[in-house]
Write an enzyme that holds these catalytic residues in place. Structure first.
Site, short mmCIF file in Angstrom:
data_model
loop_
_atom_site.label_atom_id
_atom_site.label_comp_id
_atom_site.label_asym_id
_atom_site.label_seq_id
_atom_site.Cartn_x
_atom_site.Cartn_y
_atom_site.Cartn_z
N ARG A 13 0.83 -1.22 0.00
CA ARG A 13 0.00 0.00 0.00
C ARG A 13 0.86 1.26 0.00
O ARG A 13 0.48 2.29 -0.55
CB ARG A 13 -0.97 0.00 1.18
CG ARG A 13 -0.30 -0.17 2.52
CD ARG A 13 -1.33 -0.33 3.64
NE ARG A 13 -0.70 -0.84 4.84
CZ ARG A 13 -1.01 -0.43 6.06
NH1 ARG A 13 -1.94 0.48 6.24
NH2 ARG A 13 -0.42 -0.95 7.11
N SER A 40 -4.51 4.63 6.08
CA SER A 40 -4.36 3.21 5.75
C SER A 40 -3.98 3.01 4.28
O SER A 40 -3.26 2.09 3.94
CB SER A 40 -5.68 2.46 6.01
OG SER A 40 -5.96 2.46 7.38
N GLU A 61 -18.85 4.66 0.40
CA GLU A 61 -18.12 4.12 -0.75
C GLU A 61 -18.96 4.12 -2.03
O GLU A 61 -18.42 4.31 -3.13
CB GLU A 61 -17.64 2.69 -0.45
CG GLU A 61 -16.61 2.59 0.67
CD GLU A 61 -17.22 2.58 2.07
OE1 GLU A 61 -18.47 2.56 2.18
OE2 GLU A 61 -16.45 2.60 3.05
N PHE A 86 -14.46 -2.99 0.67
CA PHE A 86 -15.34 -1.84 0.43
C PHE A 86 -15.16 -1.28 -0.98
O PHE A 86 -15.94 -0.45 -1.43
CB PHE A 86 -15.08 -0.76 1.48
CG PHE A 86 -15.01 -1.29 2.88
CD1 PHE A 86 -15.91 -2.26 3.32
CD2 PHE A 86 -14.04 -0.85 3.77
CE1 PHE A 86 -15.84 -2.78 4.59
CE2 PHE A 86 -13.97 -1.37 5.05
CZ PHE A 86 -14.87 -2.34 5.47
N HIS A 112 -5.52 -3.83 1.76
CA HIS A 112 -6.04 -4.80 2.73
C HIS A 112 -6.81 -5.92 2.05
O HIS A 112 -7.86 -6.35 2.51
CB HIS A 112 -6.92 -4.11 3.78
CG HIS A 112 -6.14 -3.18 4.69
ND1 HIS A 112 -5.37 -2.16 4.22
CD2 HIS A 112 -6.03 -3.14 6.04
CE1 HIS A 112 -4.81 -1.52 5.24
NE2 HIS A 112 -5.18 -2.09 6.35
N ASP A 120 -8.05 -8.10 11.90
CA ASP A 120 -9.41 -7.58 11.73
C ASP A 120 -10.41 -8.69 11.39
O ASP A 120 -11.61 -8.54 11.61
CB ASP A 120 -9.46 -6.50 10.64
CG ASP A 120 -9.03 -5.15 11.16
OD1 ASP A 120 -8.89 -5.01 12.40
OD2 ASP A 120 -8.83 -4.23 10.35
N ARG A 170 -1.87 -5.05 3.08
CA ARG A 170 -1.53 -4.32 4.29
C ARG A 170 -0.13 -4.61 4.85
O ARG A 170 0.57 -3.67 5.22
CB ARG A 170 -2.57 -4.66 5.38
CG ARG A 170 -2.21 -4.09 6.74
CD ARG A 170 -3.31 -4.34 7.77
NE ARG A 170 -2.93 -3.79 9.07
CZ ARG A 170 -2.40 -4.53 10.05
NH1 ARG A 170 -2.18 -5.82 9.89
NH2 ARG A 170 -2.09 -3.96 11.20
#
Lengths: 317, 289
Positions: A13, A40, A61, A86, A112, A120, A170
């Site tokens: 990322r 993020s 989104e 998302f 991610h 998560d 991530r």
């Protein structure tokens, strides 16, 4: 085998963030949107340097995808940034109608992805996004393997007219590809030449495939390793040439087996050159919380799994 | 307003005649393929004619970017018959092409799309709730390009039940998208019945006002002079920091007596007798396709 050196582990990322910043400096039409995940997605540098070309849309989104579609009318090149879940499943119909069917030049950039976002858990670990995106007519689907490649891909897709799904992750992973590489959409990269088995990997599992290749070499097996960073359009020529030589295939990806890279490769082989294929992928299940390494081990996505799959594929020749 | 009446109202008779022809196109198109959505199309005829024949600065020699032009996005894509008729009648494509509506190999798909390259369409719509977001994006690009054009949209009132609308409604005032005029076709009807029965919308204007929009009303959206007056007023409200929202009351099926004021003609085509009855009520002013 060809040796690859980890130049220092980094997250993919951050490669996206670095590429986006560089694009901002060179292409005034590039604009960026983020749904409350600027940190993020590593979009902060772009936001700070080009505040007039950055849109904070909040946790919305669906609206982000629609706005991105509209921004293309008049020549902007919008990059949307949020987590993979998302970016795809949550907004599938918005992407389908307002972007893909409408042929809009939107770059959907997703961090991610896969299991390796880790703790998560399954709500965020989308393992279906490659499938969702590759089914859309006209959509280009890219899954990069390290920092350098993600940066290069981020820059390259601005030159491609049409919707793109760019998938990255991530955790910090080995950074081993050329920092000055030219990223060519749809062109697979042969990382190691071999004769006994073709290992086709994408994303974080490319490094795992190289580790597996080393282990196979110790066992006297010569593996060809191909980094298929572009899942759609698939580099059929490179894959078929390799399978012509080796006669069997392992595909490796951080995604469901259903709908993933492996299915694209399998479909190609069925049509053009039937050959035994073993799948290293998640087998019809959701993920769970854990560290990235724990999860890759539990779900059979590590180098040991690739080695076992290679031996199984060879045995089926 | 004095100047408005002199300059725009002089065209009122022409616009009313155009609206009559557009209504003929709508019922004939839907009848020919025995499918499509006449009710909402008829109810929005005055609005669409006013936009394309008077209010908007637009170029029928279509290009997607529409630089320097006003843009329109139809969010409730099922009322494609009125959209296609107005595009054709204002010069985007030959009126004979209206006869291909919903047929195989047509550019006039059941719901509007860019996919077949129909001039005048800038995004696909049909799956509801997406047009306001797209319009906001196009309006933002106009701002980045220092383009003075205004972006117009049309939405159904039932469409406001989609959550994405409210995401967009929140965004536009917070980002000062003040080159945007969204209109809600408040006909009080949707597929399963009246909006009151299906999912009451409450005070639409108050809701948008609470989100930070500059809200205005057109009490009779089937009265051409009221529509012209309302849209002209809306244009004067752009550029003042807020997006503009018009709540426009219309009668679904307006202009064809047996279709009027009911949800029954949302997505039903007239039979031969009903077509004849409808056409008797609508003067052929510009020549049928």
């Amino acid at each position: 085998m060809t040796e690859y050196t980890n130049q220092g582990s980094k997250d993919t990322r951050s490669g996206f963030g670095a590429g986006l910043l560089e694009l901002g400096q060179t292409n005034p039409n590039v604009v960026a949107l983020c749904a409350d995940l600027t940190g993020s997605l590593k979009m902060g540098d772009f936001k700070d340097e080009f505040p007039d070309r950055f849109y904070q849309v909040g946790i919305a989104e669906a609206n982000m995808m629609g706005i991105a579609a509209g921004l293309t009318i008049g020549g902007k090149i919008p990059y949307t940034g949020t987590f993979a879940n998302f970016s795809t499943g949550r907004v599938y119909d918005q992407i389908r109608q307002s972007i893909a069917y409408s042929g809009k030049n939107v770059k959907i950039c997703a961090s991610h992805s896969g299991l390796t976002l880790g703790e998560d858990g399954a709500t965020h670990q989308i393992l279906e996004d490659i499938g969702l995106m590759k089914m859309l007519p006209g959509m280009t689907v890219i899954n990069t393997c390290d920092f350098n490649q993600t940066k290069a891909a981020t820059i390259a897709i601005a030159q491609h007219e049409g919707p793109v799904y760019l998938r990255f992750g991530r955790p910090k992973v080995p950074n081993f590809t050329d920092p000055d590489q030219t990223f060519e959409i749809g062109k697979a990269v042969v990382l190691n030449e071999g004769t006994d088995v073709t290992i086709i990997a994408t994303g974080h599992l490319v490094w795992k495939a190289l580790e597996a290749c080393r282990e196979l070499e110790d066992r006297g097996i010569s593996a060809e390793v191909i980094n298929v960073h572009t899942i759609k359009p698939l580099d059929e020529e490179t894959i078929l040439a390799s399978v012509e030589k080796t006669g069997c295939v392992v595909t490796a990806e951080e995604h469901q087996q259903n709908g993933g890279l492996g299915e694209s490769v399998g479909g190609l082989l069925v049509r053009k050159k039937p050959a035994p294929q073993q799948f290293v992928a998640v087998n019809d299940s959701f993920g769970e919380s854990g560290t990235p390494d724990q999860l890759l081990e539990k779900y059979g996505l590590n180098s040991e799994s690739i080695v076992a799959a290679a031996e199984a594929a060879i045995a089926r020749k | 307003m004095q100047r408005f009446y002199q300059e725009i109202m002089s065209n009122l008779e022409n616009l009313t005649q155009t609206a009559s022809q557009v209504r003929r196109d709508i019922v004939r198109m839907v009848h020919a393929v025995q499918s499509g959505h006449p009710g909402g199309s008829l109810g929005c005829t005055e609005f669409m004619v006013a936009l394309y024949f008077e209010i908007m600065n637009h170029n029928p020699d279509f290009n997607m970017d529409g630089e320097g032009e006003d843009l329109f996005f139809l969010s409730n894509g099922h009322i494609s018959p009125v959209f296609y008729s107005v595009l054709s009648r204002s010069g985007y494509f030959d009126k004979e092409e209206l006869g291909t509506f919903r047929k195989l190999d047509s550019r006039l798909q059941g719901h509007p799309t860019t996919h077949e390259g129909l001039p005048g369409v800038r995004v696909a719509s049909g799956s509801l709730g997406q047009g306001m977001s797209v319009a906001i994006g196009a309006a933002l690009t106009k701002k980045l390009n220092n383009d003075p054009g205004i972006v117009f949209t049309l939405h159904g009132d039932g469409e406001l039940q989609e959550g994405q609308i409210w995401e967009a409604a929140m965004f536009a005032p917070n980002h000062h998208v003040d080159n945007l005029i969204c209109t809600i076709d408040a006909n009080g009807q949707q597929i399963d019945g009246s909006t009151e029965e299906v999912m009451p919308l409450g005070d639409i204007g108050a809701k948008f006002e609470a989100f930070g929009w500059d809200v205005m009303h057109i009490e009779d959206g089937n009265n051409m002079s009221q529509v012209l007056e309302g849209l002209t007023e809306a244009k004067t409200r752009t550029g003042h920091g807020k997006p503009v929202l018009i709540v426009m009351r219309t009668s679904m099926g307006s202009g064809v007596d047996f279709m009027e004021g009911t949800h029954e003609w949302h997505g039903i085509a007239p039979n031969d007798e009903q077509l004849a009855s409808a056409l008797e009520q609508l003067e052929e002013t510009l020549g049928d396709y």
